[in-house]
Scaffold this motif. Sequence first.
Motif, PDB file in Angstrom:
ATOM      1  N   ALA A 171       0.827  -1.205   0.000  1.00 15.94           N
ATOM      2  CA  ALA A 171       0.000   0.000   0.000  1.00 15.94           C
ATOM      3  C   ALA A 171       0.864   1.260   0.000  1.00 15.94           C
ATOM      4  O   ALA A 171       0.577   2.240  -0.721  1.00 15.94           O
ATOM      5  N   ILE A 172       1.927   1.251   0.785  1.00 14.95           N
ATOM      6  CA  ILE A 172       2.833   2.409   0.812  1.00 14.95           C
ATOM      7  C   ILE A 172       3.532   2.581  -0.531  1.00 14.95           C
ATOM      8  O   ILE A 172       3.718   3.696  -1.021  1.00 14.95           O
ATOM      9  N   MET A 173       3.916   1.462  -1.143  1.00 13.94           N
ATOM     10  CA  MET A 173       4.579   1.543  -2.446  1.00 13.94           C
ATOM     11  C   MET A 173       3.643   2.135  -3.496  1.00 13.94           C
ATOM     12  O   MET A 173       4.039   2.979  -4.318  1.00 13.94           O
ATOM     13  N   LEU A 174       2.388   1.698  -3.481  1.00 11.66           N
ATOM     14  CA  LEU A 174       1.426   2.246  -4.438  1.00 11.66           C
ATOM     15  C   LEU A 174       1.215   3.741  -4.210  1.00 11.66           C
ATOM     16  O   LEU A 174       1.092   4.514  -5.166  1.00 11.66           O
ATOM     17  N   SER A 175       1.195   4.143  -2.941  1.00 10.23           N
ATOM     18  CA  SER A 175       1.067   5.585  -2.649  1.00 10.23           C
ATOM     19  C   SER A 175       2.271   6.354  -3.166  1.00 10.23           C
ATOM     20  O   SER A 175       2.139   7.456  -3.728  1.00 10.23           O
ATOM     21  N   GLY A 176       3.480   5.762  -2.994  1.00 11.22           N
ATOM     22  CA  GLY A 176       4.684   6.417  -3.508  1.00 11.22           C
ATOM     23  C   GLY A 176       4.662   6.533  -5.016  1.00 11.22           C
ATOM     24  O   GLY A 176       5.050   7.582  -5.583  1.00 11.22           O
ATOM     25  N   LEU A 177       4.200   5.477  -5.707  1.00 13.37           N
ATOM     26  CA  LEU A 177       4.127   5.534  -7.167  1.00 13.37           C
ATOM     27  C   LEU A 177       3.077   6.549  -7.615  1.00 13.37           C
ATOM     28  O   LEU A 177       3.287   7.290  -8.593  1.00 13.37           O
ATOM     29  N   MET A 195       4.534   9.921  -7.185  1.00 11.61           N
ATOM     30  CA  MET A 195       5.529  10.188  -8.224  1.00 11.61           C
ATOM     31  C   MET A 195       4.854  10.579  -9.532  1.00 11.61           C
ATOM     32  O   MET A 195       5.256  11.545 -10.200  1.00 11.61           O
ATOM     33  N   VAL A 196       3.823   9.861  -9.926  1.00  8.55           N
ATOM     34  CA  VAL A 196       3.151  10.139 -11.195  1.00  8.55           C
ATOM     35  C   VAL A 196       2.468  11.506 -11.159  1.00  8.55           C
ATOM     36  O   VAL A 196       2.578  12.329 -12.090  1.00  8.55           O
ATOM     37  N   ARG A 197       1.752  11.797 -10.073  1.00  8.52           N
ATOM     38  CA  ARG A 197       1.036  13.066  -9.975  1.00  8.52           C
ATOM     39  C   ARG A 197       2.010  14.257  -9.994  1.00  8.52           C
ATOM     40  O   ARG A 197       1.769  15.269 -10.665  1.00  8.52           O
ATOM     41  N   LEU A 198       3.101  14.139  -9.232  1.00  9.47           N
ATOM     42  CA  LEU A 198       4.055  15.246  -9.178  1.00  9.47           C
ATOM     43  C   LEU A 198       4.794  15.406 -10.506  1.00  9.47           C
ATOM     44  O   LEU A 198       5.165  16.523 -10.893  1.00  9.47           O
ATOM     45  N   SER A 199       5.030  14.293 -11.199  1.00  4.78           N
ATOM     46  CA  SER A 199       5.687  14.403 -12.514  1.00  4.78           C
ATOM     47  C   SER A 199       4.787  15.136 -13.499  1.00  4.78           C
ATOM     48  O   SER A 199       5.248  15.968 -14.306  1.00  4.78           O
ATOM     49  N   LEU A 242      10.324  16.159  -5.543  1.00  7.05           N
ATOM     50  CA  LEU A 242       9.389  15.390  -4.719  1.00  7.05           C
ATOM     51  C   LEU A 242       8.956  14.106  -5.414  1.00  7.05           C
ATOM     52  O   LEU A 242       8.696  13.089  -4.760  1.00  7.05           O
ATOM     53  N   ALA A 243       8.869  14.135  -6.755  1.00  8.28           N
ATOM     54  CA  ALA A 243       8.533  12.914  -7.498  1.00  8.28           C
ATOM     55  C   ALA A 243       9.614  11.854  -7.310  1.00  8.28           C
ATOM     56  O   ALA A 243       9.335  10.655  -7.187  1.00  8.28           O
ATOM     57  N   LEU A 244      10.866  12.305  -7.264  1.00  5.01           N
ATOM     58  CA  LEU A 244      11.966  11.366  -7.023  1.00  5.01           C
ATOM     59  C   LEU A 244      11.870  10.764  -5.620  1.00  5.01           C
ATOM     60  O   LEU A 244      12.210   9.595  -5.408  1.00  5.01           O
ATOM     61  N   LEU A 245      11.405  11.567  -4.664  1.00  6.07           N
ATOM     62  CA  LEU A 245      11.219  11.035  -3.319  1.00  6.07           C
ATOM     63  C   LEU A 245      10.140   9.941  -3.310  1.00  6.07           C
ATOM     64  O   LEU A 245      10.261   8.935  -2.611  1.00  6.07           O
ATOM     65  N   GLY A 246       9.060  10.159  -4.096  1.00 10.53           N
ATOM     66  CA  GLY A 246       8.040   9.118  -4.206  1.00 10.53           C
ATOM     67  C   GLY A 246       8.586   7.839  -4.821  1.00 10.53           C
ATOM     68  O   GLY A 246       8.278   6.732  -4.377  1.00 10.53           O
ATOM     69  N   ALA A 301       8.969   4.062  -3.130  1.00 15.32           N
ATOM     70  CA  ALA A 301       8.522   2.806  -3.743  1.00 15.32           C
ATOM     71  C   ALA A 301       9.652   1.790  -3.803  1.00 15.32           C
ATOM     72  O   ALA A 301       9.476   0.604  -3.494  1.00 15.32           O
ATOM     73  N   VAL A 302      10.861   2.251  -4.204  1.00 10.46           N
ATOM     74  CA  VAL A 302      12.009   1.342  -4.290  1.00 10.46           C
ATOM     75  C   VAL A 302      12.397   0.828  -2.912  1.00 10.46           C
ATOM     76  O   VAL A 302      12.721  -0.360  -2.730  1.00 10.46           O
ATOM     77  N   SER A 303      12.341   1.697  -1.902  1.00 12.36           N
ATOM     78  CA  SER A 303      12.706   1.263  -0.555  1.00 12.36           C
ATOM     79  C   SER A 303      11.745   0.208  -0.046  1.00 12.36           C
ATOM     80  O   SER A 303      12.148  -0.712   0.681  1.00 12.36           O
TER      81      SER A 303
END
Length: 425
Positions: free
Chosen positions: A132-138, A141-145, A177-181, A185-187
């Motif tokens: 769930a956290i990974m999906l939130s990060g992705l 990332m998409v929204r901020l990009s 901030l997109a890179l942080l998302g 996800a990678v973490s």
Amino acid sequence: MTSTLQTPSGALPARPPLRFGFTLLHLAALGTVGAVVLPLIIAWFAAGIGLSFLLGFGLLMLVGLLYLIFGLARCEILRVSELYNLQIAPLAWRPRQQPGFGPYIRSLGRNLANGRMWAAFGSLAISCFAGAIMLSGLEWMVRLSITAFAPLTQAERVAGPYGMQIPADQAPWMLLLALLGAALAVSMVFLHRAVTVGIIGSTARETELTERVRTTTVQREGAMRAAELERTRIERDLHDGVQPRLVSVAMTLGLAHQQIDSDPEQAKALVAEAHASTKSAITELRQLTRGIYASVLDDRGLDAALSAIAGRSHIPVQLDVQLAGRYARHAEAAVYFAIAEALTNAAKHSRASTCRVTVRARTGDQSQATLWARIEDNGTGGARIVPGGGLDGISNRVLAAGGSITLDSPQGGPTALEVNVPCAF
């Protein structure tokens, strides 16, 4: 076998980029499904507790929930083992040991207290949260990009994620901030590997050690029983066979000594009789020592030793032995004595007219060779393993060697005994 986790034989480990992608997909699926399944399990548990006090129907719900959690834990162990190529034994249900409702309840209690099941279920819950956290990060990332490239529309202010309004000149900074998302996800992917392998792997090692202790205990008990039965057999054969014959020889020689002057011819006859009895005693001693260990096994191998047994059998034996070479000494000895005792039992009790012995070498999943033997006769059947009997001796000797036996002997026959003994080339 060591307690370390190894790649299963024949399985090629996935390359890191491919495994990363598989883990990403796993977390995405778990994050989506877990949002439904975990709340459902919590609601199921709460309903079961509430209905247990009101109607008692909730107890059935709790039993069903236990089966559901067991199934999810088993799937989690299989998932992690396949994803990371780990050699992990699947989760096994602990069945009731006797028929009846009471043993069934005790079986449920043993499974409820199965720490490995709860550890695997905890790993599944953690993986769902990580997904769930990974999906939130992705999603972040998409929204901020998208927001970062919004100034291309020539608007003074752009809409950011979650309804935020951002000045157009500051929108490109959203890429950071997109890179942080993306990093979040990678973490989660690497965290998933560390946590699940740590949880599932540790419980697998604990289970493996427990199984090794249990197997060692069974082998030790089998070896002790086999040694006790062998000692009893030797004492019985010496007391009932060789010892009376040697006493008879001594008495005959004593009579010959008394008559050697008065009746030389009678003394010669007595000496000849003692000589014949001595030969018989030597033959019995050879058979007795052959029962302890057949020297032909060391000299010529299992095939030749079994041929000698078949040649001495009172029942015609069809011998089918296909072996590639020599095997571990303890394995050959266990199979040899199992076949020898099975043929002796068939001659004594089965009233069979023919017997077939088949011996093969088999190789398992981990390149673990086993000696497999099957002894069949067309007798009356009804053979059972009873303490102190011949089949009990076979069972103890095979267990001591780390093997197993299977007996199929219905009333009326036929009788089939299978023996599996692990060995090495």
